[in-house]
Design a protein around this motif. Structure first.
Motif, mmCIF file in Angstrom:
data_model
loop_
_atom_site.group_PDB
_atom_site.id
_atom_site.type_symbol
_atom_site.label_atom_id
_atom_site.label_comp_id
_atom_site.label_asym_id
_atom_site.label_seq_id
_atom_site.Cartn_x
_atom_site.Cartn_y
_atom_site.Cartn_z
ATOM 1 N N LEU A 204 -7.713 -8.894 -0.272
ATOM 2 C CA LEU A 204 -8.667 -9.919 -0.678
ATOM 3 C C LEU A 204 -8.290 -11.247 -0.053
ATOM 4 C CD1 LEU A 204 -9.051 -9.134 -4.484
ATOM 5 C CD2 LEU A 204 -10.836 -8.902 -2.754
ATOM 6 N N SER A 205 -9.249 -11.905 0.556
ATOM 7 C CA SER A 205 -9.011 -13.237 1.094
ATOM 8 C C SER A 205 -8.866 -14.248 -0.041
ATOM 9 C CB SER A 205 -10.157 -13.638 2.019
ATOM 10 O OG SER A 205 -10.291 -12.713 3.075
ATOM 11 N N GLU A 206 -8.278 -15.393 0.268
ATOM 12 C CA GLU A 206 -8.005 -16.394 -0.770
ATOM 13 C C GLU A 206 -9.255 -16.815 -1.523
ATOM 14 O OE1 GLU A 206 -6.534 -16.342 2.105
ATOM 15 O OE2 GLU A 206 -4.397 -16.775 1.857
ATOM 16 N N GLU A 331 -14.194 -6.563 -2.958
ATOM 17 C CA GLU A 331 -14.644 -7.952 -3.074
ATOM 18 C C GLU A 331 -15.590 -8.106 -4.260
ATOM 19 O OE1 GLU A 331 -14.232 -9.326 1.612
ATOM 20 O OE2 GLU A 331 -16.173 -8.640 0.860
ATOM 21 N N ALA A 332 -16.496 -7.151 -4.428
ATOM 22 C CA ALA A 332 -17.416 -7.204 -5.574
ATOM 23 C C ALA A 332 -16.667 -7.035 -6.893
ATOM 24 C CB ALA A 332 -18.484 -6.123 -5.431
ATOM 25 N N LEU A 333 -15.794 -6.041 -6.962
ATOM 26 C CA LEU A 333 -15.052 -5.789 -8.206
ATOM 27 C C LEU A 333 -14.202 -6.989 -8.596
ATOM 28 C CD1 LEU A 333 -13.901 -2.095 -7.576
ATOM 29 C CD2 LEU A 333 -15.815 -2.875 -8.996
ATOM 30 N N SER A 334 -13.644 -7.682 -7.606
ATOM 31 C CA SER A 334 -12.798 -8.847 -7.904
ATOM 32 C C SER A 334 -13.589 -9.960 -8.582
ATOM 33 C CB SER A 334 -12.148 -9.378 -6.624
ATOM 34 O OG SER A 334 -13.082 -10.112 -5.836
ATOM 35 N N GLN A 335 -14.914 -9.953 -8.395
ATOM 36 C CA GLN A 335 -15.767 -10.975 -9.006
ATOM 37 C C GLN A 335 -16.428 -10.482 -10.292
ATOM 38 O OE1 GLN A 335 -15.667 -14.155 -7.633
ATOM 39 N NE2 GLN A 335 -14.061 -12.992 -6.567
ATOM 40 N N GLY A 336 -16.009 -9.296 -10.756
ATOM 41 C CA GLY A 336 -16.553 -8.758 -11.996
ATOM 42 C C GLY A 336 -17.876 -8.044 -11.840
ATOM 43 N N GLN A 349 -11.657 6.289 -4.100
ATOM 44 C CA GLN A 349 -10.489 5.633 -4.693
ATOM 45 C C GLN A 349 -10.864 4.520 -5.666
ATOM 46 O OE1 GLN A 349 -8.149 3.009 -1.999
ATOM 47 N NE2 GLN A 349 -9.841 3.157 -0.541
ATOM 48 N N PHE A 350 -12.081 3.987 -5.531
ATOM 49 C CA PHE A 350 -12.437 2.814 -6.319
ATOM 50 C C PHE A 350 -12.895 3.149 -7.735
ATOM 51 C CE2 PHE A 350 -13.283 1.415 -1.845
ATOM 52 C CZ PHE A 350 -12.119 0.662 -1.742
ATOM 53 N N GLY A 351 -13.032 4.440 -8.036
ATOM 54 C CA GLY A 351 -13.336 4.812 -9.412
ATOM 55 C C GLY A 351 -12.245 4.358 -10.366
ATOM 56 N N ALA A 352 -11.002 4.336 -9.885
ATOM 57 C CA ALA A 352 -9.873 3.921 -10.726
ATOM 58 C C ALA A 352 -9.910 2.428 -11.039
ATOM 59 C CB ALA A 352 -8.558 4.264 -10.031
ATOM 60 N N PHE A 353 -10.761 1.683 -10.313
ATOM 61 C CA PHE A 353 -10.837 0.231 -10.521
ATOM 62 C C PHE A 353 -12.160 -0.179 -11.160
ATOM 63 C CE2 PHE A 353 -7.926 1.066 -7.049
ATOM 64 C CZ PHE A 353 -6.826 0.299 -7.398
ATOM 65 N N GLN A 386 -8.090 -7.649 -12.458
ATOM 66 C CA GLN A 386 -6.700 -7.978 -12.166
ATOM 67 C C GLN A 386 -6.027 -6.878 -11.361
ATOM 68 O OE1 GLN A 386 -5.487 -10.910 -12.750
ATOM 69 N NE2 GLN A 386 -3.464 -10.427 -11.887
ATOM 70 N N ALA A 387 -6.358 -5.628 -11.660
ATOM 71 C CA ALA A 387 -5.774 -4.508 -10.912
ATOM 72 C C ALA A 387 -6.186 -4.555 -9.447
ATOM 73 C CB ALA A 387 -6.202 -3.189 -11.543
ATOM 74 N N VAL A 388 -7.431 -4.908 -9.185
ATOM 75 C CA VAL A 388 -7.898 -5.038 -7.796
ATOM 76 C C VAL A 388 -7.117 -6.130 -7.085
ATOM 77 C CG1 VAL A 388 -9.856 -5.785 -6.385
ATOM 78 C CG2 VAL A 388 -10.212 -4.110 -8.201
ATOM 79 N N ARG A 389 -6.969 -7.271 -7.735
ATOM 80 C CA ARG A 389 -6.289 -8.401 -7.101
ATOM 81 C C ARG A 389 -4.811 -8.121 -6.858
ATOM 82 N NH1 ARG A 389 -9.168 -13.165 -10.791
ATOM 83 N NH2 ARG A 389 -11.260 -12.905 -9.894
#
Length: 409
Positions: A204-206, A331-336, A349-353, A386-389
């Motif tokens: 993830l970018s800043e 990127e989408a998951l990090s923003q909820g 793999q993203f099912g776990a997140f 938080q797990a994604v980040r």
């Protein structure tokens, strides 16, 4: 990872195009690694940034982010970005075609790395490794083998580039893969021992680490109050025609207005991405879509606008046929924002997140998944965000690459 035009790279991410061999600093990186302060005996790693003059897809983001962070972490080696002067990004017509030919016929086989020393090491963030480097020490990053398995997924120039892939892998001092799916695919397809392949995932970018300010418009286009979002190019493997089917079925099933005339605004479909190869049929299909007025194409989106674009979306819809990683999903998951993906390639793999992973390309199943999200106004939990980040970090990936390359230098 993603044809041109995922989203616009900022100026600091764009290849300057000249000279052939750039200074030893990038914008935002300390100048302490300049050649004037480095001893002649310092190990040097040249990182191929040619993709940043070719596309704004996730592959270019990967190249820029890794090079930028390698330069921060460089000691005890010196990291130098290597770019092509023949940009095709932003060019049109004859100039674009000419620059593409000059890049492939002149820069890659002749001019690339012209000022390199005999003991320099190289990192290629794509599989277009010129033959002259095969006898040098180099690492190569494999994004996916989609074009190897199905050459219809790439342009004719990209298909030609896949022909040398077995030789590139055979000569590489080390191989990196951006997901476990890609690593397993490479090992299986080319009978390469798994220990020769190191995971080096996207991050993830800043801009995605802090809450973004709301946006009313992007590229002068007003953002609708409710929208489904697709971030990526308009190339065939992104499977946008399927998404158009899903959207048409979703709109037909929208709840009718109440007797009082109350109705929720329609959920629109927002696509990013500018001109892409072989996208004329898709654009025609969008123009002829029964709900064309509810489909918006934003074109290239500035990276600083992406977090808000994701956060304000009802869901990311990402029915790609194949992904080496799937950067828009994290990127989408990090923003909820909920994400719907199909159960293929690295996307599982993203099912776990917290992503919704659908088993079939069946429009009805996608419509039901979207309707559930819209009805409940679902958002991704703080735990999953938080797990994604914590899991996907460009700095961590750069450190993995740095340690591995130091071992082979």
């Amino acid at each position: 990872m993603r044809g041109p035009n995922r989203a616009g790279l900022p100026a600091s991410r764009r290849s300057t195009g000249f000279p052939l061999f750039l200074p030893t600093t990038l914008p935002g990186v300390s100048g302490r690694f300049t050649s004037g302060t480095m001893k002649r005996t310092t190990k040097r790693l040249l990182v191929d940034l040619s993709l940043t003059g070719q596309t704004e897809a996730g592959s270019a983001v990967y190249a820029w982010e890794i090079c930028h962070r390698l330069m921060r972490q460089a000691m005890p080696m010196q990291v130098l970005p290597l770019t092509s002067p023949f940009r095709v990004l932003g060019r049109t017509g004859i100039r674009r075609k000419l620059n593409g030919l000059l890049r492939d016929l002149l820069w890659r086989p002749v001019l690339a790395g012209l000022e390199a020393r005999p003991d320099d090491c190289f990192l290629f963030t794509n599989t277009f490794v010129p033959r002259k480097f095969w006898r040098r020490k180099f690492g190569v990053v494999i994004l996916d083998l989609g074009a190897w398995h199905d050459r219809a997924l790439l342009s004719w120039r990209g298909r030609l580039g896949t022909r040398t892939l077995p030789a590139v892998l055979a000569h590489a001092a080390h191989i990196f893969a951006i997901s476990e799916y890609t690593a397993q695919d490479v090992a299986r397809a080319f009978a390469i021992p798994r220990h020769r392949i190191t995971l080096a995932p996207c991050g993830l970018s800043e801009a995605f680490l802090d809450p973004p300010a709301p946006l009313a418009t992007i590229n002068t286009v007003p953002l609708p109050p409710r929208y489904l979002l697709h971030v990526g190019s308009l190339e065939p493997k992104k499977n946008i025609p399927f998404l158009l089917q899903v959207h048409a079925q979703l709109r037909r099933q929208d709840a009718p207005p109440t007797p009082q005339g109350d109705a929720r605004p329609p959920c629109k479909l927002v696509l990013t991405g500018g001109e892409s190869w072989h996208d004329a049929p898709l654009r025609q299909a969008i123009a002829e879509h029964p709900y064309a007025e509810d489909i918006q194409i934003l074109g290239r989106v500035a990276p600083e606008d992406l977090p808000a674009l994701y956060r304000q979306a009802s869901a990311l819809v990402f029915p790609s046929l194949l992904e080496g990683f799937g950067l828009p999903v994290i990127e989408a998951l990090s923003q909820g924002t909920p994400a719907l993906v199909q159960a293929n390639s690295s996307l599982t793999q993203f099912g776990a997140f917290g992503a919704t992973v659908l088993d079939d390309f069946e429009p009805g199943a996608w419509v039901r998944g979207i309707q559930e999200i819209l009805a409940s106004k679902t958002r991704i939990s703080e735990k999953h965000k938080q797990a994604v980040r914590e899991t996907f970090s460009w700095d961590r990936t750069a450190a993995i690459i740095r340690r591995t390359m130091l071992d082979i230098m």
